[in-house]
Write a protein that holds these residues in place. Structure first.
Motif, short mmCIF file in Angstrom:
data_model
loop_
_atom_site.label_atom_id
_atom_site.label_comp_id
_atom_site.label_asym_id
_atom_site.label_seq_id
_atom_site.Cartn_x
_atom_site.Cartn_y
_atom_site.Cartn_z
N UNK A 31 0.93 -1.26 -0.06
CA UNK A 31 -0.02 -0.19 -0.11
C UNK A 31 0.99 1.29 0.09
N UNK A 32 2.25 1.03 0.33
CA UNK A 32 3.03 2.46 0.43
C UNK A 32 2.85 3.09 1.79
N UNK A 33 1.83 2.26 2.72
CA UNK A 33 1.74 3.05 4.20
C UNK A 33 1.77 1.63 5.11
N UNK A 34 3.18 1.07 5.44
CA UNK A 34 2.89 -0.14 5.91
C UNK A 34 2.74 -0.03 7.58
N UNK A 35 3.02 1.24 7.88
CA UNK A 35 2.82 1.56 9.44
C UNK A 35 1.27 1.92 9.89
N UNK A 36 0.45 1.87 8.94
CA UNK A 36 -0.99 2.19 9.03
C UNK A 36 -1.75 1.08 9.50
N UNK A 37 -2.85 1.17 10.42
CA UNK A 37 -3.93 0.45 10.80
C UNK A 37 -5.11 0.80 9.94
N UNK A 38 -5.97 -0.03 9.19
CA UNK A 38 -7.37 0.39 8.66
C UNK A 38 -8.21 -0.37 9.48
N UNK A 39 -9.41 0.45 9.52
CA UNK A 39 -10.64 -0.17 10.25
C UNK A 39 -11.87 0.10 9.38
N UNK A 40 -12.65 -0.81 9.06
CA UNK A 40 -13.83 -0.59 8.22
C UNK A 40 -15.01 -1.59 8.98
N UNK A 41 -16.11 -1.34 8.05
CA UNK A 41 -17.39 -1.97 8.77
C UNK A 41 -17.56 -2.83 7.58
N UNK A 42 -17.73 -4.19 8.35
CA UNK A 42 -17.68 -5.48 7.31
C UNK A 42 -18.88 -5.69 6.39
N UNK A 43 -19.94 -4.83 7.09
CA UNK A 43 -21.33 -4.84 6.20
C UNK A 43 -21.20 -4.00 4.98
N UNK A 44 -20.24 -2.93 4.93
CA UNK A 44 -19.86 -2.07 3.89
C UNK A 44 -18.40 -2.00 3.76
N UNK A 45 -17.80 -3.13 2.92
CA UNK A 45 -16.64 -3.06 2.70
C UNK A 45 -16.06 -2.01 1.71
N UNK A 46 -16.88 -1.62 0.79
CA UNK A 46 -16.34 -0.36 -0.18
C UNK A 46 -16.51 1.02 0.60
N UNK A 47 -17.29 1.05 1.66
CA UNK A 47 -17.39 2.20 2.34
C UNK A 47 -16.34 2.92 3.06
N UNK A 48 -16.45 3.88 3.97
CA UNK A 48 -15.56 4.63 4.58
C UNK A 48 -14.55 3.83 5.25
#
Length: 72
Positions: A31-48
């Motif tokens: 991703x070019x951002x190896x130190x970041x952690x991402x969080x998402x809503x599993x019901x809306x994987x394409x969402x914010x």
């Protein structure tokens, strides 16, 4: 940011009944951002998505574990 090649992990507190679920991914070198952690809503994987630095993620988890963000 292309997140197609990251591995998303569902919260251990999420059941298999389609309820409220969050997923977390530690971003890697692809991703070019190896130190970041991402969080998402599993019901809306394409969402914010939310992105945390490692220190921010630790602070956020600490707040969750102590009930700091509990509502209701």
């Amino acid at each position: 940011m292309d997140l197609n090649n990251v591995t998303w992990i569902k919260s251990s507190f999420s059941g298999d009944n389609g309820g409220d679920c969050v997923e977390v991914a530690k971003l890697g070198d692809t991703t070019g951002h190896p130190d970041l952690v991402a969080v998402r809503d599993s019901k809306d994987p394409e969402g914010p998505k939310l992105f945390f630095s490692p220190a921010g993620w630790d602070t956020f988890l600490g707040g969750v574990k102590t009930g700091r963000f509990d509502i209701g």
